[in-house]
Design a protein around this motif. Structure first.
Motif, short mmCIF file in Angstrom:
data_model
loop_
_atom_site.label_atom_id
_atom_site.label_comp_id
_atom_site.label_asym_id
_atom_site.label_seq_id
_atom_site.Cartn_x
_atom_site.Cartn_y
_atom_site.Cartn_z
N LEU A 1 0.81 -1.21 0.00
CA LEU A 1 0.00 0.00 0.00
C LEU A 1 0.84 1.26 0.00
CD1 LEU A 1 -2.72 -0.96 2.64
CD2 LEU A 1 -2.90 -1.09 0.16
N ARG A 2 2.01 1.19 0.61
CA ARG A 2 2.78 2.39 0.82
C ARG A 2 3.64 2.79 -0.36
NH1 ARG A 2 1.93 5.85 4.89
NH2 ARG A 2 4.16 6.21 5.13
N GLN A 3 4.20 1.82 -1.08
CA GLN A 3 5.13 2.13 -2.15
C GLN A 3 4.50 1.80 -3.50
OE1 GLN A 3 9.00 0.43 -1.67
NE2 GLN A 3 9.39 1.46 0.29
N PRO A 4 4.49 2.75 -4.42
CA PRO A 4 3.91 2.48 -5.74
C PRO A 4 4.79 1.54 -6.55
CG PRO A 4 4.93 4.66 -5.69
CD PRO A 4 4.99 4.14 -4.30
N GLY A 5 4.16 0.76 -7.39
CA GLY A 5 4.89 -0.16 -8.27
C GLY A 5 5.24 -1.47 -7.63
N VAL A 6 4.86 -1.71 -6.36
CA VAL A 6 5.13 -2.98 -5.69
C VAL A 6 3.83 -3.77 -5.63
CG1 VAL A 6 5.94 -4.08 -3.59
CG2 VAL A 6 6.97 -1.93 -4.34
N TYR A 7 3.86 -4.94 -6.28
CA TYR A 7 2.62 -5.73 -6.37
C TYR A 7 2.80 -7.14 -5.81
CZ TYR A 7 1.75 -2.01 -9.73
OH TYR A 7 1.61 -0.78 -10.33
N ASP A 8 3.95 -7.44 -5.27
CA ASP A 8 4.20 -8.79 -4.78
C ASP A 8 4.92 -8.71 -3.45
OD1 ASP A 8 4.24 -11.49 -4.63
OD2 ASP A 8 5.91 -11.79 -6.03
N TYR A 9 4.60 -9.68 -2.59
CA TYR A 9 5.22 -9.74 -1.27
C TYR A 9 5.32 -11.19 -0.87
CZ TYR A 9 6.08 -8.99 3.70
OH TYR A 9 6.62 -9.00 4.96
N ASP A 10 6.50 -11.58 -0.46
CA ASP A 10 6.76 -12.98 -0.10
C ASP A 10 6.28 -13.23 1.32
OD1 ASP A 10 7.59 -15.55 0.01
OD2 ASP A 10 9.75 -15.12 -0.12
N VAL A 11 5.26 -14.09 1.47
CA VAL A 11 4.69 -14.39 2.78
C VAL A 11 5.23 -15.68 3.36
CG1 VAL A 11 2.58 -13.13 2.25
CG2 VAL A 11 2.70 -15.57 1.76
N ARG A 12 6.17 -16.34 2.66
CA ARG A 12 6.72 -17.60 3.18
C ARG A 12 7.55 -17.31 4.44
NH1 ARG A 12 9.41 -19.74 -2.31
NH2 ARG A 12 9.93 -17.51 -2.31
N GLY A 13 7.22 -18.05 5.47
CA GLY A 13 7.91 -17.86 6.73
C GLY A 13 7.35 -16.75 7.59
N LYS A 14 6.31 -16.08 7.11
CA LYS A 14 5.70 -14.99 7.87
C LYS A 14 4.61 -15.54 8.79
CE LYS A 14 8.18 -12.01 5.58
NZ LYS A 14 9.31 -11.29 6.21
N LYS A 15 4.30 -14.78 9.80
CA LYS A 15 3.27 -15.18 10.76
C LYS A 15 2.34 -14.01 11.04
CE LYS A 15 6.20 -18.57 13.12
NZ LYS A 15 6.78 -19.01 14.42
N GLY A 16 1.15 -14.39 11.51
CA GLY A 16 0.20 -13.36 11.91
C GLY A 16 -0.30 -12.57 10.73
N ARG A 17 -0.40 -11.25 10.91
CA ARG A 17 -0.96 -10.39 9.88
C ARG A 17 -0.05 -10.25 8.67
NH1 ARG A 17 -1.85 -5.18 13.17
NH2 ARG A 17 -2.32 -6.76 14.73
N GLU A 18 1.21 -10.68 8.80
CA GLU A 18 2.11 -10.60 7.66
C GLU A 18 1.74 -11.61 6.58
OE1 GLU A 18 4.68 -8.49 7.11
OE2 GLU A 18 4.06 -7.39 8.88
N GLN A 19 0.85 -12.53 6.88
CA GLN A 19 0.43 -13.53 5.90
C GLN A 19 -0.74 -13.06 5.05
OE1 GLN A 19 -0.44 -16.92 8.37
NE2 GLN A 19 1.63 -17.75 8.17
N MET A 20 -1.35 -11.95 5.39
CA MET A 20 -2.59 -11.52 4.74
C MET A 20 -2.37 -10.22 4.00
SD MET A 20 -5.17 -12.31 7.91
CE MET A 20 -6.60 -11.87 6.93
N PHE A 21 -3.19 -10.01 2.98
CA PHE A 21 -3.11 -8.76 2.24
C PHE A 21 -3.61 -7.62 3.12
CE2 PHE A 21 -4.56 -5.49 -0.69
CZ PHE A 21 -3.52 -5.46 -1.60
N PRO A 22 -2.94 -6.49 3.15
CA PRO A 22 -3.32 -5.39 4.06
C PRO A 22 -4.55 -4.65 3.59
CG PRO A 22 -1.45 -4.74 2.72
CD PRO A 22 -1.71 -6.18 2.39
N PHE A 23 -5.69 -5.12 4.04
CA PHE A 23 -6.94 -4.45 3.68
C PHE A 23 -7.20 -3.33 4.67
CE2 PHE A 23 -11.54 -4.13 4.50
CZ PHE A 23 -11.93 -3.64 3.27
N VAL A 24 -7.43 -2.14 4.16
CA VAL A 24 -7.72 -0.97 4.99
C VAL A 24 -9.22 -0.77 5.02
CG1 VAL A 24 -7.35 1.50 5.32
CG2 VAL A 24 -5.50 0.07 4.41
N SER A 25 -9.80 -0.90 6.19
CA SER A 25 -11.25 -0.74 6.35
C SER A 25 -11.57 0.73 6.58
CB SER A 25 -11.76 -1.58 7.52
OG SER A 25 -13.14 -1.36 7.73
N ARG A 26 -12.35 1.29 5.70
CA ARG A 26 -12.77 2.67 5.84
C ARG A 26 -13.90 2.76 6.86
NH1 ARG A 26 -8.59 5.48 3.99
NH2 ARG A 26 -7.97 4.79 1.90
N ARG A 27 -13.65 3.45 7.94
CA ARG A 27 -14.66 3.56 8.98
C ARG A 27 -15.75 4.55 8.57
NH1 ARG A 27 -10.73 4.12 14.30
NH2 ARG A 27 -9.61 2.16 14.02
#
Length: 998
Positions: free
Chosen positions: A585-611
């Motif tokens: 979400l923060r850096q433009p042009g980045v569309y992939d993220y390696d979740v292997r070996g990650k735990k918790g919220r690092e395994q999920m796509f960062p969905f921002v809920s608009r309140r």
């Protein structure tokens, strides 16, 4: 138990007011969060220490001296917003506009970081502290934040008891009741009455018994009783906290009318010579009284065609940053003002409706577009007074010649437009500044800074350079003191952006504060508040998975959020390790993220809920999204579609007529739409509905002038410094030739009101605060004599409880009760007959008090054990002395109440008189009589008529009076043969309890 501690404003003029009330059970009530005109943060340290133990907060007036520190406390003191706060609706609304005006007018109100805190941060970070410590500023609350803080306040109405809710960290309130009463002085000003157990406390600071043009008098006296008695709820309190301001001031002969004439005559003498009159005032309270008076004086002079009053050629202005919102609130709260304001509005509406019907009957035109609107000239619908909210508007009117009268904020001349205007006009001897309140410097004051208003008041009192005498309309002499060309040096506060080492020190301070806040918050098991500043909004609201139950991972997530928040504030780069999955979400042009070996919220796509943003009325919308196409093009001359407002016109782009090279006098592009709407306004009419040519011409001219000023695109918000900043002072020196006058418009109690009302209130204990040392001493001596008028001088000092505490001094003002502990014999307990009165148990006791020996078995055992311990531990004379004291204690008797002997009981029964207790309500009596077949209806105020024969009245003192015949009438059948009179008396006695009698 009742302890009173004045935190601020005990023995000083009303620059700030903070009072702490401690009641039985650990209940703490804070009344007012005032601040002085210098906004000194160190004066709030005592308040900050008590915040974690407060139960509720009460506010009295919408003035800086009573709620000036409210926004600061909400933003910078933890737990403050979690405390329930209570005030009247006008105090909430006008207090909001007041603080918005303060924070938009001066950087003084922003929190200055203490020097010792900066030094601690420097040492903690390893950087050596600098020799000169700058005045670094924390971020000031925005207008939206101030509005949010005031939305947390619970609104109350006058004379309605309320049981408040305690804070989450407060003990139970145990039936505490608070009631607000009108205090006069300001709109919504409050006299608080607190009832807690046996304690009846009245907090009355800055009240005014005299009715004014806008504000009604304080609600001390009972109108139904002819105004000679204090209302029952405020009479004979166990403690009265009263302000002493004005205790040595005599009432003006002629009252309010004379005061108004003096102000108008003073202004008339100056504007007749073409001078400028500056009247410093507050921005939310007393300004309503001044604005109403001057507006109606100008209307009256303009409507008189035969007079040549100088008011016709003089312009009238009101300059304040947020005065438009203040007046809108005032127009919506006319019911809180004096009854004459409501009558004036009703008369204007009735007159307007009659004129409209006459026009319709004479013209007989069916087209409604040609009919008059029937708009009335309400009390605060200004025709002559013009509102100025921008600095550029003030500069424009001062640059033009002519007589003018300017009401400007603030009263102390330390911030607001009043200080800038004074420096512009102080060099001319034809100009005048009118002081409306006593701003004397307190004796023994340790503050090295003196406000400009206090300095001018000292000049007025000295009269060193002579006095100019002007003659009023009634021939009275009016004094105007010359300044004499004295040199005056004042400093203007400004905000400057931080650079270099100062910026580093500011960041280190924030890091230290965030670290300490994190440790405190994690120690309490709560979530980290700084995580809300992070971009990953979903991280604080999403559900936690099973992997996040590990405390190490939770700490890592919190540290990551805090680190992201820190980097956002310092505007430094964010690396991939810090961002984690948020890099998508923060850096433009980045569309992939390696979740292997990650735990918790690092395994999920960062969905921002608009309140969803919503309030009590539904979802909050953006008005610009619902504009029509033509409206989007015409909002202040900018295209509001797709967020392109404020952009420059490109080549070939369609422009409006107002943007086609047309400029105003300052070289700024004008707004044609607003001008068209202003010019289509119908000519002004007087209060009788007739059009006045002079008034219309003057009004049109002022409208065109203010159109040019209001349409100038000076964005003063853009001039402010965004980001970290510091406070600097620019010194300016002028030679003052302006004349100084004084007309008392403080609207506060005087010597006559205090000396008359305090003896009528009859408080058991009196606490005097908020006044100079001489005023408090004078009022204390007078009250001691009037509260105990027949006693000797020594008895007065011993019996009259009058306290004059200092700041931080605690006074024990608990109710004096003569209570003894006695034991009841078992035979007497068996004879007790309990009666219920409104949920309370009452019993009559009549017995013989005697001293009886206590059961010595338990006492002897405990005493023998103590003797053995003494023999083991001590030896000699000390042991013998303690043994002797224990022997004496073992021989004591306890008082016991036993059954009366037969001989004494017969004599006592013949001498005793019946006495009843309870508070009988006529509404309850009416229901009881109707349930038994009687007819009961109210006739008049406080009178109940039963069966058309018996009248029951309840006086203001609570006395029940029964009048009427002894038998029932044949037209009113009842269920039993008992007469109406005896039936009513029986029902009255059933609602009371007999506490003495045969």
């Amino acid at each position: 138990m009742f302890n009173f501690t004045p935190l601020l404003g005990a023995r000083s003029p009303p620059s700030a007011s903070q009072s702490l009330l401690e009641l039985d059970g650990g209940v703490k009530v804070l009344i007012d969060v005032g601040w002085d005109e210098h906004f000194t943060v160190s004066k709030l340290e005592a308040l900050e220490r008590h915040v974690p133990s407060l139960s509720i907060i009460l506010l009295t007036h919408a003035t800086p001296s009573h709620l000036g520190a409210f926004a600061h406390c909400c933003k910078n003191i933890p737990l403050f917003t979690q405390i329930p706060i209570y005030a009247t609706t006008p105090v909430i609304s006008l207090g909001r506009t007041l603080l918005q005006d303060i924070y938009s007018s001066t950087p003084l109100a922003s929190t200055v970081i203490p020097a010792d805190s900066l030094a601690e941060s420097s040492y903690a970070s390893g950087s050596p502290p600098s020799d000169t410590t700058p005045q670094l500023l924390l971020e000031a609350p925005t207008s939206d934040e101030i509005a949010h803080y005031f939305s947390l306040i619970h609104s109350l109405k006058y004379s309605q008891p309320h049981e408040p809710l305690p804070s989450a960290f407060s003990p139970p309130l145990n039936g505490l009741k608070i009631t607000a009463y009108n205090a006069g002085h300001t709109l919504g000003g409050t006299i608080w009455h607190l009832q807690h157990g046996m304690e009846s406390i009245v907090y009355a600071v800055d009240w005014n018994q005299v009715r004014e043009n806008v504000f009604g008098g304080a609600a001390w006296l009972d109108a139904s009783g002819g105004g000679a008695e204090v209302i029952e709820q405020l009479r004979k309190p166990t403690a009265l906290i009263c302000s002493s301001r004005g205790a040595e001031k005599s009432a003006l002969t002629g009252g309010r009318k004379k005061r108004d004439e003096m102000l108008l005559d003073t202004i008339r003498a100056t504007v007749a010579k073409g001078g400028t009159v500056l009247i410093p005032t507050d921005t939310s309270a007393r300004v309503l009284e001044l604005a109403y008076l001057l507006e109606h004086a100008w209307r009256k002079e303009h409507s008189n065609n035969s007079s040549d009053s100088p008011f016709k050629s003089a312009k009238l202005y009101l300059a304040s940053r947020n005065v438009g919102a203040t007046m809108r609130y005032a127009r919506s709260m006319l019911e809180w003002m004096d009854e004459n304001i409501v009558k004036e509005l009703e008369a204007d509406e009735a007159s307007s409706n009659r004129k409209q019907h006459k026009r319709n009957d004479s013209k007989q035109i069916g087209n409604r577009d040609n009919q008059p609107t029937g708009k009335t000239d309400g009390p605060f619908e200004f025709k002559c007074l013009r509102l100025l909210e921008r600095k550029k508007q003030v500069d424009r009117i001062l640059s033009r010649p002519g007589a003018r009268v300017i009401l400007a904020s603030d009263l102390s001349l330390e911030w607001g437009f009043s200080k800038e205007i004074f420096h512009r006009i102080a060099g001319d001897n034809s100009n005048l500044i009118v002081l409306t309140e006593n701003q004397a410097i307190p004796s023994g004051s340790t503050n090295d800074r003196t406000s400009l208003g206090s300095l001018l008041w000292a000049w007025y009192q000295e009269k060193r350079d002579g006095v100019a005498i002007e003659t009023g309309a009634d021939g009275q002499n009016l004094e105007q003191v010359h300044s004499g060309g004295r040199e005056l040096q004042t400093g203007f506060a400004a905000r400057v952006a931080l650079e270099g080492r100062e910026l580093l020190a500011y960041q280190q301070y924030l890091a230290t504060q965030r670290r300490s806040q994190t440790q405190a918050t994690l120690g309490n098991g709560a979530t980290l508040e700084s995580a809300a500043d992070a971009v990953d909004e979903a991280s604080s609201t999403s559900s936690s998975s099973s992997d996040e139950s590990d405390p190490d991972r939770q700490g890592k997530a919190l540290n990551t959020s805090a680190k992201v928040a820190n980097l956002n504030r310092t505007k430094t780069g964010l690396n991939k390790e810090t961002l984690g999955v948020n890099i998508l979400l923060r850096q433009p042009g980045v569309y992939d993220y390696d979740v292997r070996g990650k735990k918790g919220r690092e395994q999920m796509f960062p969905f921002v809920s608009r309140r969803r943003r919503a309030d009590d009325f539904g979802d909050i919308i953006r008005p610009d999204e619902y504009l029509r196409a033509e409206e989007r093009d015409e909002v202040e001359g900018h295209d509001m579609r797709d967020g392109v407002s404020g952009k420059e016109n490109k080549l070939g782009q369609k422009r409006k007529w107002g943007d086609a090279g047309l400029k105003d006098d300052d070289g700024e592009p004008g707004s044609s739409i607003a001008n068209k709407r202003r010019q289509q306004r119908p000519p002004a009419t007087d209060r009788n509905g007739t059009t006045n040519g002079d008034v219309a011409t003057t009004t049109d001219q002022l409208d065109r002038e203010l159109d040019e000023l209001s349409n100038s695109s000076d964005s003063e918000a853009a001039e402010g410094v965004n980001g970290p900043s510091k406070l600097v002072f620019h010194q300016h020196s002028i030679n003052a030739h302006i004349k100084i006058a004084f007309v008392d418009f403080a609207g506060i109690h005087d010597q006559r009101s205090l000396s008359m009302l305090i003896p009528l209130i009859q408080p058991r204990k009196l606490i005097l605060i908020s006044g100079s040392a001489s005023e408090i001493s004078y009022l204390a001596n007078e009250c001691r004599q009037k509260l105990v008028p027949t006693a000797s001088e020594s008895a007065i000092k011993a019996h009259a409880d009058v306290y004059t505490p200092m700041d931080g001094e605690t006074v024990n003002a608990s109710v004096d009760t003569n209570a003894w502990t006695v034991k009841l014999s078992s035979g007497l307990v068996k004879r007790l007959r309990w009666q219920n009165v409104r949920g309370l148990g009452v019993v009559t006791l009549m017995g013989h008090l005697a001293a009886m020996e206590v059961d010595q078995h338990d006492a002897a055992d405990s005493i023998s054990k103590k003797r053995q311990k003494l023999l083991k531990d001590d030896n000699g004379e000390e042991c013998k002395a303690r043994q002797t004291r224990l022997d004496e204690k073992a021989q004591r008797f306890d008082p016991v109440l036993d059954i009366l002997p037969a001989s004494i009981a017969a004599a006592t029964r013949s001498m005793a008189q019946p006495l009843h207790v309870g508070d009988l309500r006529l509404a309850d009596l009416r229901k009881m009589l109707q349930s038994t077949g009687h007819t009961a209806e109210f006739r008049g105020e406080g009178t109940l008529l039963i069966d058309g024969l018996v009248a029951v009245r309840k006086t203001a003192t609570g006395r029940i009076e029964v009048e009427g015949g002894g038998f029932g009438a044949p037209d009113y059948p009842v269920k039993d043969a008992e007469g109406s009179f005896h039936a009513v008396k029986r029902r009255i006695y059933d609602g009371l309890a007999v506490i003495a009698g045969g």
